[in-house]
Motif scaffolding. Structure first.
Motif, PDB file in Angstrom:
ATOM      1  N   ALA A 124       0.825  -1.212   0.000  1.00 21.99           N
ATOM      2  CA  ALA A 124       0.000   0.000   0.000  1.00 21.99           C
ATOM      3  C   ALA A 124       0.857   1.259   0.000  1.00 21.99           C
ATOM      4  CB  ALA A 124      -0.920  -0.007   1.215  1.00 21.99           C
ATOM      5  N   ALA A 125       1.992   1.204   0.726  1.00 21.94           N
ATOM      6  CA  ALA A 125       2.849   2.388   0.857  1.00 21.94           C
ATOM      7  C   ALA A 125       3.555   2.740  -0.445  1.00 21.94           C
ATOM      8  CB  ALA A 125       3.865   2.176   1.975  1.00 21.94           C
ATOM      9  N   ILE A 126       4.107   1.725  -1.124  1.00 17.51           N
ATOM     10  CA  ILE A 126       4.862   1.997  -2.355  1.00 17.51           C
ATOM     11  C   ILE A 126       3.990   1.890  -3.600  1.00 17.51           C
ATOM     12  CG2 ILE A 126       6.974   1.162  -1.266  1.00 17.51           C
ATOM     13  CD1 ILE A 126       6.787  -1.340  -2.984  1.00 17.51           C
ATOM     14  N   LYS A 127       2.703   1.520  -3.408  1.00 14.91           N
ATOM     15  CA  LYS A 127       1.749   1.413  -4.515  1.00 14.91           C
ATOM     16  C   LYS A 127       2.275   0.499  -5.620  1.00 14.91           C
ATOM     17  CE  LYS A 127      -0.370   5.941  -3.711  1.00 14.91           C
ATOM     18  NZ  LYS A 127       0.285   6.177  -2.417  1.00 14.91           N
ATOM     19  N   SER A 128       2.718  -0.693  -5.210  1.00 14.39           N
ATOM     20  CA  SER A 128       3.301  -1.641  -6.163  1.00 14.39           C
ATOM     21  C   SER A 128       2.217  -2.506  -6.805  1.00 14.39           C
ATOM     22  CB  SER A 128       4.312  -2.548  -5.442  1.00 14.39           C
ATOM     23  OG  SER A 128       4.750  -3.578  -6.300  1.00 14.39           O
ATOM     24  N   ASP A 129       1.959  -2.237  -8.088  1.00  8.86           N
ATOM     25  CA  ASP A 129       0.976  -3.045  -8.813  1.00  8.86           C
ATOM     26  C   ASP A 129       1.487  -4.471  -9.030  1.00  8.86           C
ATOM     27  OD1 ASP A 129      -0.882  -0.979  -9.083  1.00  8.86           O
ATOM     28  OD2 ASP A 129       0.139  -0.183 -10.847  1.00  8.86           O
ATOM     29  N   VAL A 130       2.791  -4.603  -9.209  1.00 11.50           N
ATOM     30  CA  VAL A 130       3.367  -5.926  -9.482  1.00 11.50           C
ATOM     31  C   VAL A 130       3.201  -6.843  -8.278  1.00 11.50           C
ATOM     32  CG1 VAL A 130       5.482  -7.200 -10.015  1.00 11.50           C
ATOM     33  CG2 VAL A 130       5.029  -5.013 -11.141  1.00 11.50           C
ATOM     34  N   LEU A 131       3.620  -6.350  -7.092  1.00 12.20           N
ATOM     35  CA  LEU A 131       3.489  -7.167  -5.881  1.00 12.20           C
ATOM     36  C   LEU A 131       2.028  -7.467  -5.560  1.00 12.20           C
ATOM     37  CD1 LEU A 131       6.149  -5.894  -3.295  1.00 12.20           C
ATOM     38  CD2 LEU A 131       5.922  -8.182  -4.261  1.00 12.20           C
ATOM     39  N   LEU A 132       1.171  -6.472  -5.712  1.00 16.65           N
ATOM     40  CA  LEU A 132      -0.245  -6.680  -5.428  1.00 16.65           C
ATOM     41  C   LEU A 132      -0.821  -7.752  -6.345  1.00 16.65           C
ATOM     42  CD1 LEU A 132      -2.761  -5.909  -3.859  1.00 16.65           C
ATOM     43  CD2 LEU A 132      -3.193  -4.102  -5.542  1.00 16.65           C
ATOM     44  N   SER A 133      -0.416  -7.714  -7.598  1.00 14.27           N
ATOM     45  CA  SER A 133      -0.881  -8.722  -8.557  1.00 14.27           C
ATOM     46  C   SER A 133      -0.390 -10.112  -8.177  1.00 14.27           C
ATOM     47  CB  SER A 133      -0.390  -8.363  -9.973  1.00 14.27           C
ATOM     48  OG  SER A 133      -0.777  -9.357 -10.897  1.00 14.27           O
ATOM     49  N   VAL A 134       0.871 -10.192  -7.741  1.00 12.18           N
ATOM     50  CA  VAL A 134       1.439 -11.489  -7.344  1.00 12.18           C
ATOM     51  C   VAL A 134       0.664 -12.074  -6.166  1.00 12.18           C
ATOM     52  CG1 VAL A 134       3.446 -12.607  -6.278  1.00 12.18           C
ATOM     53  CG2 VAL A 134       3.760 -11.061  -8.223  1.00 12.18           C
ATOM     54  N   PHE A 135       0.431 -11.263  -5.141  1.00  8.77           N
ATOM     55  CA  PHE A 135      -0.257 -11.778  -3.949  1.00  8.77           C
ATOM     56  C   PHE A 135      -1.752 -11.982  -4.197  1.00  8.77           C
ATOM     57  CE2 PHE A 135       3.665 -10.517  -1.844  1.00  8.77           C
ATOM     58  CZ  PHE A 135       3.829 -11.561  -0.951  1.00  8.77           C
ATOM     59  N   SER A 136      -2.324 -11.233  -5.128  1.00 12.31           N
ATOM     60  CA  SER A 136      -3.708 -11.481  -5.505  1.00 12.31           C
ATOM     61  C   SER A 136      -3.834 -12.829  -6.200  1.00 12.31           C
ATOM     62  CB  SER A 136      -4.232 -10.364  -6.418  1.00 12.31           C
ATOM     63  OG  SER A 136      -4.285  -9.132  -5.729  1.00 12.31           O
ATOM     64  N   ASP A 137      -2.853 -13.146  -7.060  1.00  9.38           N
ATOM     65  CA  ASP A 137      -2.836 -14.463  -7.712  1.00  9.38           C
ATOM     66  C   ASP A 137      -2.611 -15.568  -6.691  1.00  9.38           C
ATOM     67  OD1 ASP A 137      -3.274 -13.355 -10.171  1.00  9.38           O
ATOM     68  OD2 ASP A 137      -1.166 -13.388 -10.807  1.00  9.38           O
ATOM     69  N   PHE A 138      -1.728 -15.298  -5.714  1.00  9.01           N
ATOM     70  CA  PHE A 138      -1.482 -16.287  -4.659  1.00  9.01           C
ATOM     71  C   PHE A 138      -2.756 -16.541  -3.856  1.00  9.01           C
ATOM     72  CE2 PHE A 138       0.144 -17.338  -0.315  1.00  9.01           C
ATOM     73  CZ  PHE A 138       0.705 -18.559  -0.641  1.00  9.01           C
ATOM     74  N   ARG A 139      -3.522 -15.465  -3.582  1.00  8.79           N
ATOM     75  CA  ARG A 139      -4.800 -15.614  -2.889  1.00  8.79           C
ATOM     76  C   ARG A 139      -5.754 -16.494  -3.693  1.00  8.79           C
ATOM     77  NH1 ARG A 139      -7.803 -10.173  -1.557  1.00  8.79           N
ATOM     78  NH2 ARG A 139      -7.701 -10.020  -3.821  1.00  8.79           N
ATOM     79  N   SER A 140      -5.752 -16.312  -5.008  1.00 11.24           N
ATOM     80  CA  SER A 140      -6.620 -17.128  -5.859  1.00 11.24           C
ATOM     81  C   SER A 140      -6.244 -18.604  -5.767  1.00 11.24           C
ATOM     82  CB  SER A 140      -6.522 -16.654  -7.315  1.00 11.24           C
ATOM     83  OG  SER A 140      -6.984 -15.313  -7.446  1.00 11.24           O
ATOM     84  N   ILE A 141      -4.933 -18.885  -5.678  1.00 11.10           N
ATOM     85  CA  ILE A 141      -4.473 -20.272  -5.545  1.00 11.10           C
ATOM     86  C   ILE A 141      -4.964 -20.863  -4.220  1.00 11.10           C
ATOM     87  CG2 ILE A 141      -2.435 -21.749  -5.263  1.00 11.10           C
ATOM     88  CD1 ILE A 141      -0.961 -19.796  -7.153  1.00 11.10           C
ATOM     89  N   ILE A 142      -4.808 -20.099  -3.134  1.00 12.76           N
ATOM     90  CA  ILE A 142      -5.241 -20.584  -1.822  1.00 12.76           C
ATOM     91  C   ILE A 142      -6.750 -20.786  -1.798  1.00 12.76           C
ATOM     92  CG2 ILE A 142      -5.356 -20.039   0.634  1.00 12.76           C
ATOM     93  CD1 ILE A 142      -2.587 -20.832  -0.394  1.00 12.76           C
ATOM     94  N   GLU A 143      -7.500 -19.881  -2.428  1.00 13.48           N
ATOM     95  CA  GLU A 143      -8.951 -20.041  -2.498  1.00 13.48           C
ATOM     96  C   GLU A 143      -9.316 -21.330  -3.230  1.00 13.48           C
ATOM     97  OE1 GLU A 143     -10.403 -16.476  -4.278  1.00 13.48           O
ATOM     98  OE2 GLU A 143     -10.348 -15.324  -2.416  1.00 13.48           O
ATOM     99  N   LEU A 144      -8.553 -21.647  -4.283  1.00 16.68           N
ATOM    100  CA  LEU A 144      -8.801 -22.898  -5.009  1.00 16.68           C
ATOM    101  C   LEU A 144      -8.525 -24.113  -4.137  1.00 16.68           C
ATOM    102  CD1 LEU A 144      -7.430 -22.298  -8.644  1.00 16.68           C
ATOM    103  CD2 LEU A 144      -9.774 -22.862  -7.973  1.00 16.68           C
ATOM    104  N   VAL A 145      -7.443 -24.043  -3.348  1.00 13.61           N
ATOM    105  CA  VAL A 145      -7.131 -25.151  -2.440  1.00 13.61           C
ATOM    106  C   VAL A 145      -8.269 -25.360  -1.449  1.00 13.61           C
ATOM    107  CG1 VAL A 145      -5.584 -25.936  -0.602  1.00 13.61           C
ATOM    108  CG2 VAL A 145      -4.633 -24.882  -2.653  1.00 13.61           C
ATOM    109  N   ILE A 146      -8.790 -24.260  -0.907  1.00 18.14           N
ATOM    110  CA  ILE A 146      -9.901 -24.366   0.048  1.00 18.14           C
ATOM    111  C   ILE A 146     -11.154 -24.899  -0.636  1.00 18.14           C
ATOM    112  CG2 ILE A 146     -11.498 -23.027   1.487  1.00 18.14           C
ATOM    113  CD1 ILE A 146      -9.153 -21.228   2.210  1.00 18.14           C
ATOM    114  N   GLU A 147     -11.456 -24.338  -1.813  1.00 18.37           N
ATOM    115  CA  GLU A 147     -12.709 -24.670  -2.497  1.00 18.37           C
ATOM    116  C   GLU A 147     -12.697 -26.056  -3.113  1.00 18.37           C
ATOM    117  OE1 GLU A 147     -15.758 -22.583  -5.725  1.00 18.37           O
ATOM    118  OE2 GLU A 147     -13.804 -21.681  -5.293  1.00 18.37           O
ATOM    119  N   LYS A 148     -11.537 -26.470  -3.641  1.00 16.60           N
ATOM    120  CA  LYS A 148     -11.468 -27.732  -4.384  1.00 16.60           C
ATOM    121  C   LYS A 148     -10.927 -28.903  -3.568  1.00 16.60           C
ATOM    122  CE  LYS A 148     -12.842 -25.688  -8.170  1.00 16.60           C
ATOM    123  NZ  LYS A 148     -14.219 -25.927  -8.694  1.00 16.60           N
ATOM    124  N   VAL A 149     -10.209 -28.614  -2.475  1.00 18.70           N
ATOM    125  CA  VAL A 149      -9.604 -29.694  -1.684  1.00 18.70           C
ATOM    126  C   VAL A 149     -10.185 -29.744  -0.274  1.00 18.70           C
ATOM    127  CG1 VAL A 149      -7.461 -30.671  -0.774  1.00 18.70           C
ATOM    128  CG2 VAL A 149      -7.457 -29.551  -3.015  1.00 18.70           C
TER     129      VAL A 149
END
Length: 395
Positions: free
Chosen positions: A145-170
């Motif tokens: 949030a402080a450095i307004k990094s779109d790249v890092l935010l995108s990476v962790f948003s994708d990581f969140r999607s992976i974890i959501e899939l693990v919860i939803e599918k496994v």
């Protein structure tokens, strides 16, 4: 099984577990105990990833919100969640000694004594401690949030999607089997009558407490907006029943938004707050988690004080931020705190999950309906401070 909702599968798993556990031999029970052991170890392994995957992008996204309006909404949502947790603590502390008198399964704290043992186990050590994962999430989330990094935010948003899939599918599909094994084992060892009795009593208490808390929220909102709180609450009933059916705050956003706008507030404020509150306002889920945690602790013969539980409540309000829009997301995000701060063992966590998921839809409905009250208060404060609502939301 995919045609059944999660609640139906949980109920079916409990019924089958009780039925089969009453006549199955030791070999069958130990087979499911083995599965439960493996599943429990996997849960312990995935918890740090769940924490990082949810909290990091959640903080990063919220930090990019609409300034003062974001701060007011977030502060009100967090305060509501904390008050809900404290209320649930004192109500449970007051009612459980009489309501659950004579109910005790203290030997469940030692699975080797209380339940049939597994054939084998596979160690799955988590990559880091729960508190380490929380600190990592806070540091990186605030940094994004402080450095307004779109790249890092995108990476962790994708990581969140992976974890959501693990919860939803496994995790979610295997939970009914896990709960089936727990109840079959408890029936086999003669402990199930106590647990089912506790389930029924706690279930009723939680729903009544959630309804009363909604009345409290709308009473506060009505005092800000000068509207009749019961009339406001009545207008939000469709959102309550939508969430009851979907078991997802995110899936209920369109209906919640539509009916929140009937509360005599600015549409632009609702456009901003409702999607945000769907991820950060979890008063109903907090009531459920606190009530269930204290019920499990009571069954173990343990004691609880507000001093020992207050840190847990404060951290719970943060940890459940951006819990996924899948059934059971809040309790999954809370497992790490249950283990690290309340010292729940795998069996206690399993009972906690079963208790929580049995009424997850009611907690979600309380969350969603309460969003209207928070939005009304936010809009009232915003008008006084001359803050215009923004259409773009932060979550």
């Amino acid at each position: 099984m995919k045609r059944f909702g999660l609640l139906a599968r949980i109920v079916l798993a409990i019924i089958l577990g009780v039925a089969i556990g009453s006549f199955a031999n030791e070999g069958v029970i130990r087979t499911f105990a083995t599965f439960n052991g493996l599943f429990g170890n996997f849960l312990s392994f995935i918890i740090p990833f769940i924490i990082i995957g949810f909290i990091t992008p959640g903080i990063g996204e919220m930090g990019r919100g609409a300034g003062k309006l974001l701060g007011i909404t977030t502060g009100l949502a967090y305060a509501s969640t904390i008050i809900a947790g404290i209320t649930a603590f004192y109500v449970a502390k007051w009612l459980y000694p009489s309501m659950l008198a004579g109910s005790s399964v203290q030997n469940l704290s030692d699975p080797s004594k209380g339940m049939a043992s597994a054939f084998f186990s596979v160690e799955m050590p988590p990559p880091m401690e729960v508190m380490t994962a929380l600190l990592v999430s806070f540091v990186i989330g605030i940094g994004i949030a402080a450095i307004k990094s779109d790249v890092l935010l995108s990476v962790f948003s994708d990581f969140r999607s992976i974890i959501e899939l693990v919860i939803e599918k496994v995790i979610i599909p295997l939970l009914p089997i896990h709960i089936f094994g727990i109840f079959a084992n408890m029936t086999y060892t003669g402990q199930v009558a106590t647990i089912l009795s506790v389930f029924a009593k706690v279930f009723i208490m939680i729903i009544l407490l959630q309804v009363l808390y909604l009345v409290f929220q709308y009473t506060i909102a009505g005092s800000f907006t000068k509207e009749n709180p019961l009339s406001m609450l009545k207008k939000m009933i469709p959102a309550y029943f939508t969430a009851l059916g979907t078991q997802s705050s995110a899936a209920s956003i369109p209906i919640t938004l539509k009916h929140t706008k009937t509360l005599n507030i600015r549409g632009k404020t609702a456009d901003f707050t409702v999607p945000l509150l769907a991820t950060i306002h979890l008063s109903g889920s907090t009531i459920t988690i606190m009530s269930c945690a204290l019920a499990v602790l009571f069954l173990q013969g343990g004691s609880a004080t507000i001093v020992s539980f207050m840190p847990f409540i404060l951290m719970l309000g943060i940890t459940m931020v951006a819990a996924p829009g899948v059934p059971g997301g809040a309790v999954m995000a809370a497992i790490g705190l249950l283990e690290s701060m309340l010292h729940f063992d795998p069996t206690m966590v399993s009972l906690m999950i079963a208790l929580y998921l049995a009424q997850d839809s009611f907690g979600t409905a309380c969350n969603v309906t309460g969003d209207g009250a928070i939005t009304a208060i936010t809009d009232s404060i915003g008008k006084k401070l001359n803050i215009a609502g923004k259409k773009k939301h932060a979550a």
